[in-house]
Design an enzyme around this catalytic site. Structure first.
Site, PDB file in Angstrom:
ATOM      1  N   ARG A 115     -58.816   3.425  -3.345  1.00 33.65           N
ATOM      2  CA  ARG A 115     -59.898   2.451  -3.497  1.00 33.65           C
ATOM      3  C   ARG A 115     -60.637   2.219  -2.174  1.00 33.65           C
ATOM      4  O   ARG A 115     -61.844   1.948  -2.171  1.00 33.65           O
ATOM      5  CB  ARG A 115     -59.356   1.148  -4.088  1.00 33.65           C
ATOM      6  CG  ARG A 115     -58.938   1.330  -5.555  1.00 33.65           C
ATOM      7  CD  ARG A 115     -58.005   0.250  -6.052  1.00 33.65           C
ATOM      8  NE  ARG A 115     -58.623  -1.065  -6.001  1.00 33.65           N
ATOM      9  CZ  ARG A 115     -58.007  -2.185  -6.366  1.00 33.65           C
ATOM     10  NH1 ARG A 115     -56.755  -2.143  -6.810  1.00 33.65           N
ATOM     11  NH2 ARG A 115     -58.625  -3.340  -6.287  1.00 33.65           N
ATOM     12  N   ARG A 137     -46.168   2.742  -8.560  1.00 37.67           N
ATOM     13  CA  ARG A 137     -46.798   1.617  -9.255  1.00 37.67           C
ATOM     14  C   ARG A 137     -48.298   1.834  -9.396  1.00 37.67           C
ATOM     15  O   ARG A 137     -48.886   2.624  -8.668  1.00 37.67           O
ATOM     16  CB  ARG A 137     -46.662   0.329  -8.448  1.00 37.67           C
ATOM     17  CG  ARG A 137     -45.343   0.127  -7.821  1.00 37.67           C
ATOM     18  CD  ARG A 137     -45.447  -1.060  -6.868  1.00 37.67           C
ATOM     19  NE  ARG A 137     -44.296  -1.062  -5.972  1.00 37.67           N
ATOM     20  CZ  ARG A 137     -44.141  -1.915  -4.974  1.00 37.67           C
ATOM     21  NH1 ARG A 137     -45.070  -2.824  -4.731  1.00 37.67           N
ATOM     22  NH2 ARG A 137     -43.080  -1.856  -4.224  1.00 37.67           N
ATOM     23  N   TYR A 140     -55.484  11.123  -8.441  1.00 39.73           N
ATOM     24  CA  TYR A 140     -56.129   9.887  -8.877  1.00 39.73           C
ATOM     25  C   TYR A 140     -57.604  10.177  -9.108  1.00 39.73           C
ATOM     26  O   TYR A 140     -58.200  10.989  -8.392  1.00 39.73           O
ATOM     27  CB  TYR A 140     -56.032   8.796  -7.793  1.00 39.73           C
ATOM     28  CG  TYR A 140     -54.729   8.051  -7.763  1.00 39.73           C
ATOM     29  CD1 TYR A 140     -54.521   6.946  -8.572  1.00 39.73           C
ATOM     30  CD2 TYR A 140     -53.703   8.445  -6.914  1.00 39.73           C
ATOM     31  CE1 TYR A 140     -53.327   6.243  -8.543  1.00 39.73           C
ATOM     32  CE2 TYR A 140     -52.497   7.754  -6.878  1.00 39.73           C
ATOM     33  CZ  TYR A 140     -52.323   6.644  -7.701  1.00 39.73           C
ATOM     34  OH  TYR A 140     -51.136   5.961  -7.658  1.00 39.73           O
ATOM     35  N   ASP A 170     -51.783  -0.930  -9.779  1.00 38.81           N
ATOM     36  CA  ASP A 170     -52.141  -2.342  -9.668  1.00 38.81           C
ATOM     37  C   ASP A 170     -52.780  -2.899 -10.948  1.00 38.81           C
ATOM     38  O   ASP A 170     -53.086  -2.153 -11.872  1.00 38.81           O
ATOM     39  CB  ASP A 170     -53.141  -2.519  -8.515  1.00 38.81           C
ATOM     40  CG  ASP A 170     -52.432  -2.554  -7.174  1.00 38.81           C
ATOM     41  OD1 ASP A 170     -51.224  -2.879  -7.144  1.00 38.81           O
ATOM     42  OD2 ASP A 170     -53.086  -2.252  -6.155  1.00 38.81           O
TER      43      ASP A 170
END
Lengths: 251, 251
Positions: free
Chosen positions: B198, B51, B111, B53
């Site tokens: 993050r 997934r 990422y 966000d």
């Protein structure tokens, strides 16, 4: 009372254009709402160099307004940016003479138009360029611009519904630059009619595709009839890039 | 019946994340709605590599699904792109073996996280980078990454509410590159916990600001406690950049 000149930018995606309209989100309404908050509820009108349409962006729009707040010149930018919505920003603020006028004093403007030439569309650029995945003859397009530069009656390149009478304008410079997958048109002129840049680009694309020869520009100008020029390309590729208050000189 | 592997991209701005949720706009729901139209009302579930966000973007998300449509492999991309909403796009489609699984077969992921370092905010980047106008010690940050690369228990860098038990992951590579006004973090690893990238960025920023020394990373990892690491930076700077189905090798 101070008159303030602000250079502002906005992402036009979520606005129904610059100018106030009932029940629509506009740059002018949002900016004036911010000023009203700062002025304890007093209405403060702003005057821009000109309007921009829905989805059209600004990098260097200029506005002026008058304020009796005792905020030092160097603190205004931060004060405004902290209160404006995140899709409007102030690049600079300066105190100007009380007779400065953001619209009447304009000497020249630069608009840019961005095409995305890549074969595939790009989700990150969908609101910031016009996807145009077709082969273009850059030489022919550059050739066509030579007929447009100068002082002409641009009736053929103006949305038919416009009420402005005098459609003579001077274009000082047109450039077309490729930057990676983008093609960037720049137009500098003493003024632009309604939809003029978008119709100019649409017509230059007809030349680039080989649908009409470059020299046809001469004839289109002479016709003074909107039906002879190309289609109006979409708003999201257009940027009000800079407003000049001194005579524009090619450097 | 064919199994299809698609590499897709999306602008996360207007999505409540990848995964279907009631009454929210999600990437999965929009993609499955498109497939349902193509399959005359039949529900076609898609499986993603993982997934993302709300507000998080994807450049190289991978999904798979099964279809009995008789569309040639080379026509699928265009067919999907013509029907998907403008903020989702398909980069490539290929027929794969029936046991290919977009999530279970993942070997590594990359990422990226983008900061906008300019003093002023930028209306055009507000949804695509995290505005961070503070001086950063790049050496200290690079130094800090050396403690994170390798196989570690990343409990300290995982949102506290996560239910996953095994929090050991391997990070193969972390790079930090400045490109004009942007700072781009890249993380490549065999898997990432909830909010891990993050929180890693938030903690590296604490190092860059001089709030904690680089060597503190060792201690934070050892604590296995979320409260020792930095804050979770906002979603709009994060991009799922690439998903690898072969062992990742530094080249």
């Amino acid at each position: 009372m101070n008159r303030l000149k602000c250079i502002i930018g906005y992402d036009g995606t979520n606005f129904s254009g610059y100018q106030i309209q009932p029940n629509k989100r506009t740059v002018q309404a949002d900016f004036e709402r911010t000023l009203q908050k700062m002025h304890k509820g007093d209405l403060v009108k702003i005057v821009a160099s000109g309007r921009t349409d829905a989805n059209v962006h600004a990098v260097g729009q200029v506005i002026h307004f008058d304020s009796n707040l005792e905020i030092p010149e160097t603190s205004w930018k931060r004060a405004l940016n902290s209160m404006l919505p995140e899709d409007i920003q102030v690049h600079s603020v300066e105190f100007v003479k009380e007779d400065f006028h953001a619209r009447f004093d304009v000497k020249a403007k630069e608009y840019r138009y961005k095409l995305l030439l890549s074969k595939d569309r790009n989700v990150f650029k969908r609101n910031y360029a016009y996807h145009y995945p077709y082969p273009l003859d850059f030489n022919a397009m550059n050739n066509a611009t030579s007929y447009l530069v100068g002082t002409h009656d641009f009736t053929s390149f103006c949305a038919a519904k416009t009420e402005v009478k005098d459609k003579v304008r001077t274009i000082y410079q047109i450039t077309i630059d490729q930057q990676e997958e983008e093609l960037i048109f720049s137009f500098i002129g003493n003024g632009f009619l309604y939809n003029m840049v978008r119709i100019l680009v649409g017509t230059l694309l007809d030349v680039g595709r080989g649908h009409i020869p470059a020299v046809k520009m001469k004839e289109i100008l002479a016709q003074k009839d909107r039906s002879y020029s190309g289609k109006t390309v979409p708003g999201q590729g257009l940027y009000l890039w800079e407003v000049f208050y001194q005579d524009w000189k090619n450097v």
